[in-house]
Write a protein that holds these residues in place. Structure first.
Motif, mmCIF file in Angstrom:
data_model
loop_
_atom_site.group_PDB
_atom_site.id
_atom_site.type_symbol
_atom_site.label_atom_id
_atom_site.label_comp_id
_atom_site.label_asym_id
_atom_site.label_seq_id
_atom_site.Cartn_x
_atom_site.Cartn_y
_atom_site.Cartn_z
ATOM 1 N N PRO A 1 -33.972 -87.030 50.756
ATOM 2 C CA PRO A 1 -33.463 -86.164 51.937
ATOM 3 C C PRO A 1 -33.727 -86.800 53.349
ATOM 4 C CG PRO A 1 -35.248 -85.292 50.353
ATOM 5 C CD PRO A 1 -35.088 -86.845 49.994
ATOM 6 N N ASP A 2 -33.221 -86.088 54.241
ATOM 7 C CA ASP A 2 -33.177 -87.039 55.508
ATOM 8 C C ASP A 2 -34.446 -87.056 56.132
ATOM 9 O OD1 ASP A 2 -31.931 -87.915 57.853
ATOM 10 O OD2 ASP A 2 -32.144 -86.133 58.951
ATOM 11 N N GLY A 3 -35.157 -88.281 56.141
ATOM 12 C CA GLY A 3 -36.224 -88.401 56.748
ATOM 13 C C GLY A 3 -37.643 -88.137 56.328
ATOM 14 N N CYS A 4 -37.712 -87.922 55.051
ATOM 15 C CA CYS A 4 -38.947 -87.470 54.236
ATOM 16 C C CYS A 4 -38.887 -87.843 52.810
ATOM 17 C CB CYS A 4 -39.389 -85.920 54.615
ATOM 18 S SG CYS A 4 -38.118 -84.967 53.668
ATOM 19 N N MET A 5 -39.945 -88.047 52.306
ATOM 20 C CA MET A 5 -40.037 -88.447 50.825
ATOM 21 C C MET A 5 -40.213 -87.272 49.767
ATOM 22 S SD MET A 5 -42.200 -91.741 51.107
ATOM 23 C CE MET A 5 -42.338 -92.269 49.409
ATOM 24 N N MET A 6 -39.401 -87.173 49.049
ATOM 25 C CA MET A 6 -39.623 -86.379 47.726
ATOM 26 C C MET A 6 -40.547 -86.924 46.781
ATOM 27 S SD MET A 6 -35.850 -84.780 46.614
ATOM 28 C CE MET A 6 -36.484 -84.281 45.121
#
Length: 851
Positions: free
Chosen positions: A64-69
């Motif tokens: 995802p754009d700019g974050c961690m799953m």
């Protein structure tokens, strides 16, 4: 007159200017993004649901754009859903997502309907934790059951609490309206029904579920559809339906309305448009239903959206999508305030005593530089990894990138080679600094790219970590055997130098001290070496007695680490008395993995001393022995490379590692010191990194990597800027490590004092001959991990951490640096300072709230 020659020279401080410029770029970029771009999506929920791409060619690592799953396991899923209902209603695409979701919640649940004749049926599954997962077959979303769920009115079952509110409600439809447009009414009927459903949801007095998800209409692969499906399921119609859905759920004016009227939230429905971004023609056979691995990622997106902000917020903070960072407790906030403001307060008070004279600013900053560095760097690290100021993204291993970074690092290191005019001797300082430096660079590349899953890379990295421990055993043993200084001051210097910043960082980041495993590991081994050599130290000149003590230490330490209940009991006592909660299993794994290499370093130190003592380098057969050792070492390295590549997994290799790691390390030491040329040459770049290798190892957890090492730090948004981010964050990270190394040396000197007679900084004239290996006497000026030679004068450069440990030095210290305003008033003894520090940590541990 001859023409003038052009000359060009760099300012000696150019590295400082570049580093400060990189830090300024990172801060400005983070501030602008945080204040402007992320105003409407501060938790990155929108980014999770609508933006992203695959980082790998195999399309397994969705970013995802700019974050961690977070990859959800059964334990986390059960904790989030808490035994409540999860409901899916829709068509065959929704059904496939339902089964994958259920399989994530409980891996024992099926991934598809039990039989083909049950595909168009309702399904109910119950997880082991009691969560009830239900799928209702309703491809048009127009049955009374759907209306019952979404048309909540006062007095209804959900509104008045007679029926429990579902944890998640997922609705999916659209393709059947296209496939059977003649009987369903087609696009107009779908649009009317969608408007009706969303109207019911928006008018409900309360949410019908904790989270409501309206799935996008899946983009089909026309070339793989049957003729009947291809004629009716047209891409243009699907795009129009998704556009209509998006604008109904996120009306164009909603952002503006939210900016000025926060009491008017948008429609409480999630729309994961990112589902269509991850579809690829290679992942479907019929053009309509995609492979399980793709749908599994979609299920994880739903869980991240629903659960990330619900799960306990404690270390490690490895899920940053749709999740708030926890607000510090009262004690935590007080601690952060003291740490962040102590440096500025000391600067302000010192400047006040100088009348706030502008001419005294730089002088005052220099006097208080250690505390200013500590406050500033700890604040920067906290901001990087405990706030949303900068973004975090997932790692992705790439073999070509790993090889490229390694090659570029090697070229850079070789380009800064310098050769001394004299033979610097066996394991001299410059050589050990270089050794630590290139090993640290390799470890950093390994961590940044997440190469731990690749066995052929993991195995040699384990040897590099063992090499640090080898130098620990070699250096401390050489010092204590030759100097016999078993005083408290040296112990305090080593322990404070190793642990000061790491302990402050652990409290600042609210993490576990053992998570920074290298610091506690070398600290433990130093104490073991000290205890081994201090007991009966008056007889250390008797070689058989010394060897017997080392073997006894090996036996006792091995017994303690192999009898798991002993370590568990010790950690239990620490928990009961000091409120320290450490994992005995994790620590046993760390120690046992390198259980013998420190002792190999100790025996190497004894062998080195005896070779010097008996002047074996002058023996007529020394040259033959050296040549034989070189050949054998080369063969050993070749054997090791073949052996580690042949291991099926890193877990299999780990069973061998404690017993064979000394072979490649010993072989490298012999080859690196095989000639005068090799001993006198070293890389300035690698040596620079080596002098702050402890700091780079610790600080990388939060300021270069992110999410407590689980991800990487992104200072400039957009995944496509990863290489630019790497350059900027690397400069900032190395600069911060260098500053902390200098500051720690000065603060350690203030706490422990210094004794140049027994704890030298460096040597300019040796008093004993080094081992040249190539034979013959040498007049080398340097020394290495042993650090035992007496100096004529102190060097002005800051020694590396391992040299400080071997020599007990903390680096050059500014005579003007004082922690207190009046040194006479606060003239505390060393033992008093250490006791106060330990007492303060005990009090913090006891009062610190348990996460």
């Amino acid at each position: 007159m001859p023409p003038g020659r052009l000359s060009f020279s760099l300012n000696p401080s150019w590295m400082h200017y570049v580093s400060r410029a990189a830090l300024a770029v990172a801060l400005i970029a983070g501030l602008l993004r945080y204040a402007l771009l992320d105003y409407f999506d501060p938790l990155r929920c929108g980014a999770l649901l609508s933006k992203g791409r695959f980082l790998d060619d195999k399309r397994q690592n969705w970013q995802p754009d700019g974050c961690m799953m977070h990859r959800y396991m059964e334990k986390d899923s059960s904790r989030c859903l808490s035994g409540r209902d999860v409901i899916f209603i829709g068509d065959s695409v929704t059904r496939k997502l339902f089964f994958q979701f259920a399989h994530v919640v409980d891996p024992a649940l099926p991934t598809s309907p039990p039989a083909d004749d049950q595909k168009h049926s309702d399904h109910t599954l119950v997880s082991d934790s009691g969560t009830r997962l239900t799928f209702y077959w309703d491809p048009f979303l127009n049955s009374s059951r759907v209306t019952e769920f979404v048309a909540v009115e006062r007095g209804s079952g959900v509104a008045d609490g007679r029926h429990p509110q579902p944890a998640l409600l997922v609705l999916g439809s659209g393709l059947w309206y296209l496939r059977y447009s003649d009987s369903s009414g087609g696009l107009p009927a779908w649009e009317s029904n969608t408007e009706r459903l969303l109207g019911h949801i928006s008018r409900a007095p309360e949410l019908v579920a904790d989270e409501i998800v309206m799935l996008p209409v899946e983009e089909v692969v026309s070339t793989k559809l049957t003729r009947e499906r291809a004629d009716t399921m047209r891409i243009a119609d699907i795009d129009a339906m998704n556009s209509d859905l998006y604008h109904r759920i996120n009306p164009p004016s909603s952002d503006t309305v939210r900016l000025f009227y926060s009491s008017h939230p948008p429609l409480p429905v999630s729309f994961p448009s990112a589902f269509n971004l991850m579809l690829d023609p290679s992942r479907t056979d019929d053009g309509l239903h995609f492979s399980d691995d793709v749908v599994n990622i979609q299920a994880h997106i739903l869980l991240n959206s629903r659960c990330n902000d619900v799960l306990p917020k404690r270390f490690p903070f490895d899920k940053t999508c749709c999740r708030r960072y926890p607000w510090p407790s009262a004690l935590y906030l007080v601690f952060l305030s003291v740490v962040f403001l102590l440096g500025p307060y000391k600067f302000a008070s010192s400047w006040y005593r100088k009348g706030y004279a502008m001419s005294a600013v730089y002088e005052t900053m220099d006097e208080n530089k250690p505390l200013l560095v500590y406050s500033g760097i700890l604040c920067l690290i906290f901001m990087a990894d405990r706030t949303s100021f900068w973004l975090k993204e997932q790692k992705q291993f790439d073999a070509w990138m790993f090889g490229g970074f390694s090659f570029l690092s090697l070229v850079a290191g070789l380009s800064t080679l310098r050769k001394s005019d004299k033979d610097l001797g066996f394991l001299n300082r410059e050589q050990t600094d270089e050794w630590k430096g290139w090993m640290q660079i390799a470890i950093l590349i390994y961590h940044y790219l997440g190469a731990s899953k690749v066995s052929v890379i993991y195995n040699p990295i384990r040897v590099l970590v063992a090499s640090y421990l080898f130098m620990t055993g070699y250096g401390h043993t050489t010092f204590y055997v030759k100097k016999a200084d078993f005083g408290f001051r040296r112990v305090a210097q080593v322990m404070v130098r190793l642990n000061l910043f790491t302990l402050l960082l652990a409290y600042t980041m609210n993490t576990d001290y053992l998570s920074y495993y290298f610091t506690p590991l070398v600290s433990m081994w130093f104490l073991i070496i000290y205890g081994t050599l201090a007991i009966g130290c008056h007889y250390n000149d008797r070689f058989p007695f010394l060897v017997t003590k080392i073997f006894a230490s090996m036996g006792l330490v091995s017994l303690f680490m192999r009898e798991h209940w002993l370590l568990q009991t010790f950690f239990y006592i620490l928990q009961r008395t000091c409120a320290i909660r450490w994992s005995a299993d994790e620590w046993a794994f760390r120690v046992n993995l390198d259980l013998w290499i420190v002792y190999f370093g100790m025996f190497t130190a004894l062998a080195t001393i005896k070779i010097r003592e008996y002047r074996l380098t002058e023996h007529p057969h020394w040259h033959t022995a050296v040549k034989s050792a070189i050949v054998i070492s080369g063969l050993v390295l070749v054997w090791y490379m073949l052996f580690e590549v042949s291991q099926p997994t890193k877990f299999v290799y780990n069973t061998w590692h404690p017993y064979i790691s000394f072979l490649p390390i010993g072989a490298f030491v012999i080859l690196r010191n095989a000639s005068n040329v090799l001993r006198s040459a070293s890389s300035r770049l690698f040596a620079f990194v080596g002098r702050c290798s402890l700091e780079t190892f610790i600080i990388q957890f939060h300021l270069w990597l992110a999410a407590d090492t689980k991800g990487i730090l992104i200072v400039i948004p957009a995944t496509r800027w990863r290489m630019t981010n790497l350059v900027i964050t690397t400069i900032v990270f190395v600069y911060a490590s260098h500053l902390v190394a200098e500051a720690t040396g000065e603060i350690t000197t203030w706490i422990c004092g210094s004794d140049s007679k027994t704890l030298p900084l460096t040597a300019r004239a040796p008093t004993t001959a080094q081992i040249p290996l190539a034979g013959g006497p040498s007049d080398e000026t340097g020394k290495g991990a042993d650090g035992a030679d007496e100096p004529e004068a102190a060097s002005q450069h800051v020694p590396s951490w391992a040299d400080r440990l071997a020599e007990g030095s903390t680096g050059s210290s500014s005579s003007a640096f004082r922690l207190w305003s009046s040194s006479d008033r606060w003239d505390l003894g060393l033992k008093t300072k250490v006791l106060l520090g330990v007492g303060l940590m005990w009090l913090l541990n006891v009062l610190w709230p348990v996460s």
